[in-house]
Write an enzyme that holds these catalytic residues in place. Structure first.
Site, PDB file in Angstrom:
ATOM      1  N   LYS A 158      97.545  18.073   4.354  1.00 23.18           N
ATOM      2  CA  LYS A 158      97.436  16.957   5.287  1.00 23.18           C
ATOM      3  C   LYS A 158      96.289  17.246   6.254  1.00 23.18           C
ATOM      4  CE  LYS A 158     100.247  14.472   8.733  1.00 23.18           C
ATOM      5  NZ  LYS A 158     101.581  14.427   9.388  1.00 23.18           N
ATOM      6  N   SER A 167     103.525  10.067   9.646  1.00 27.07           N
ATOM      7  CA  SER A 167     102.082  10.189   9.577  1.00 27.07           C
ATOM      8  C   SER A 167     101.586  10.918   8.325  1.00 27.07           C
ATOM      9  CB  SER A 167     101.567  10.936  10.814  1.00 27.07           C
ATOM     10  OG  SER A 167     102.086  12.247  10.868  1.00 27.07           O
ATOM     11  N   SER A 188     107.623  12.243  10.430  1.00 27.94           N
ATOM     12  CA  SER A 188     106.402  12.084   9.642  1.00 27.94           C
ATOM     13  C   SER A 188     106.460  12.672   8.247  1.00 27.94           C
ATOM     14  CB  SER A 188     105.213  12.685  10.399  1.00 27.94           C
ATOM     15  OG  SER A 188     104.915  11.911  11.532  1.00 27.94           O
TER      16      SER A 188
END
Length: 476
Positions: free
Chosen positions: A76, A152, A176
């Protein structure tokens, strides 16, 4: 077309076993991953960077002494460094930034033999539950390209759900990992606070709310990757309780007869959509059919008591902007970040140390009450999200005030952020489908440090109601 056409049928553990047994080479696996990324990413926008040459070079090296050797993996693109690669944090403020040192968790991924082949999209500074940053563009849900992939860690979720990689790194500061797991039909475990390291660039994320792990298609992958990364690192400010043994050994172990509570709405929280309610009720019934004691109950708190967490998050967003501007040798300006990000930072302007400390103390007080609930129950079952994935643009409007944005977060994901505050482990499992054919996750929350309980239960549910054959059209 890659020679290893069965690539997308295997999870990470399965691929590692194939490579170890010489049924397929690491180079063939790397080639298959590169082909799927090149073919699928233009429509989905899951990756911010792809470096297949990195994967090919690692795959061609002598075998690493790791139990996941040769498995393609993605990071990520948020606060996690791989030396020599770009880090954007979803923001134009970080344009041109290249990491000079790898994060501790990344070093552990590499030690396990994972082959990092790219980075995944994230909203600016991880603020939004929708992965739609202005800097790198919106990520699209593979089940419906006009729908949100949540956030996210939306880029990681889409990459795994579409079969680009079997598992991908993710972080969770308010849901997230679990929210995109629900939106994309994956397993998403948020570990106990400090189970995985945040160093060496930080001791904790968002005041202890945020923790890193992965999104995966199988429970055993989540367990195997936690084995690869958990544990205290030098300089960590605190540590999670030491597990009794390897997490992978919990997969398939008898969970016993668990005491379970379930609810579809927290006190003071928003209404839950019917599809999300139905998935939770069906999951509770499934648990009861497996011999667990299940009853309707919930911890003694109101959602209003968690409102001060908005101040904590805003303060950390403001800090991130100021630190980056300082590194650039100038003051932060409104145009440096998205309007909504700036609005969040401005909310924290003028916050006193006493106000921040007061918010932390209030949240700790609620956490203690919730912890006592888990003296009576082993597991709490809730919906992961209160809504199915909405159309793109719904959750992330640039003209929203920070207060309006946080209201949308609460209405979309009222069940997740609470357990970032308490630090407890929680996992989203893809047990439901909406009437429109979209994935619906169910959340299972354990006591502090009890990933073992969640992994045993999750593996039992995976066996009782398999989801591995349920894939979005592009994953076939």
């Amino acid at each position: 077309m890659a020679a290893f056409s069965e690539y997308g049928s295997f999870d990470a553990v399965g691929l590692a076993q194939l490579i170890e047994r010489r049924k397929v080479s690491a180079s063939e696996v790397a080639e298959a991953a590169a082909e799927r990324i090149a073919r699928l990413n233009p429509a989905l926008n899951a990756l911010t960077a792809s470096f297949p040459e990195h994967g090919a070079a690692l795959a061609a090296q002598s075998p690493v002494e790791g139990h996941l050797c040769g498995v393609p993996f993605l990071l990520k693109d948020l606060s996690t460094h791989l030396a020599g690669t770009r880090l954007t944090n979803g923001s134009a403020l970080y344009a041109g930034y290249v990491s000079t040192e790898s994060s501790t968790i990344v070093e552990r991924y590499l030690r396990a033999g994972l082959v990092i082949v790219g980075k995944t999209n994230t909203p600016e500074f991880g603020l939004s539950p929708a992965t739609e940053p202005l800097f790198t563009g919106a990520t699209r849900n593979p089940w419906d390209l006009e729908r949100s992939a949540a956030g996210s860690s939306g880029g990681s979720a889409v990459a795994v759900a579409s079969g680009m990689v079997p598992a991908a790194h993710a972080t969770d500061g308010g849901g997230s990992i679990r929210a995109p797991a629900s939106a994309c039909g994956l397993v998403g475990l948020k570990p106990t606070r400090a189970r995985t390291p945040s160093g060496p660039f930080a001791g904790e994320g968002w005041g202890g709310y945020s923790v890193a792990h992965v999104l995966s298609r199988s429970v055993r992958d989540s367990a195997a990757l936690l084995d690869a990364t958990h544990g205290l690192a030098p300089g960590d400010p605190y540590a999670a309780p030491t597990p009794a043994g390897p997490f992978l050994c919990e997969v398939g172990a008898d969970p016993g007869r668990l005491r379970m509570a379930f609810t579809t709405r927290f006190a003071g929280g928003p209404e839950t959509e019917p599809d999300c309610m139905a998935a939770t009720e069906q999951a509770a019934a499934l648990c009861a059919s497996l011999g667990h004691h299940v009853e309707v109950d919930q911890p003694d708190f109101s959602m209003d008591e968690f409102a001060c967490s908005n101040l904590v998050i805003a303060t950390h967003i403001r800090l991130a902007i100021l630190q980056r501007a300082m590194a650039l040798g100038r003051d932060a300006e409104r145009g440096d970040v998205e309007p909504l990000t700036w609005a969040a930072a401005e909310t924290a302007r003028g916050t006193t140390a006493a106000e921040y400390a007061g918010a932390i103390n209030a949240l700790h007080g609620v956490s203690r009450r919730i912890a006592r609930f888990f003296d009576r129950y082993d597991v709490l079952i809730t919906p992961t999200l209160a809504q199915v994935p909405p159309p793109l643009g719904t959750l992330r409007k640039q003209d929203d005030s920070y207060a309006e944005h946080r209201r949308k977060v609460r209405d979309f994901a009222p069940f997740t952020g609470i357990f970032n505050v308490t630090g407890q482990p929680a996992i989203s499992l893809p047990l439901g489908m909406s009437r429109e054919g979209l994935p619906v996750g169910v959340q299972f929350v354990g006591g502090f440090g009890r990933e073992d309980v969640l992994l045993r239960l999750s593996a039992q549910l995976e066996q009782a109601q398999p989801w591995c054959g349920r894939r979005p059209p592009c994953a076939t």
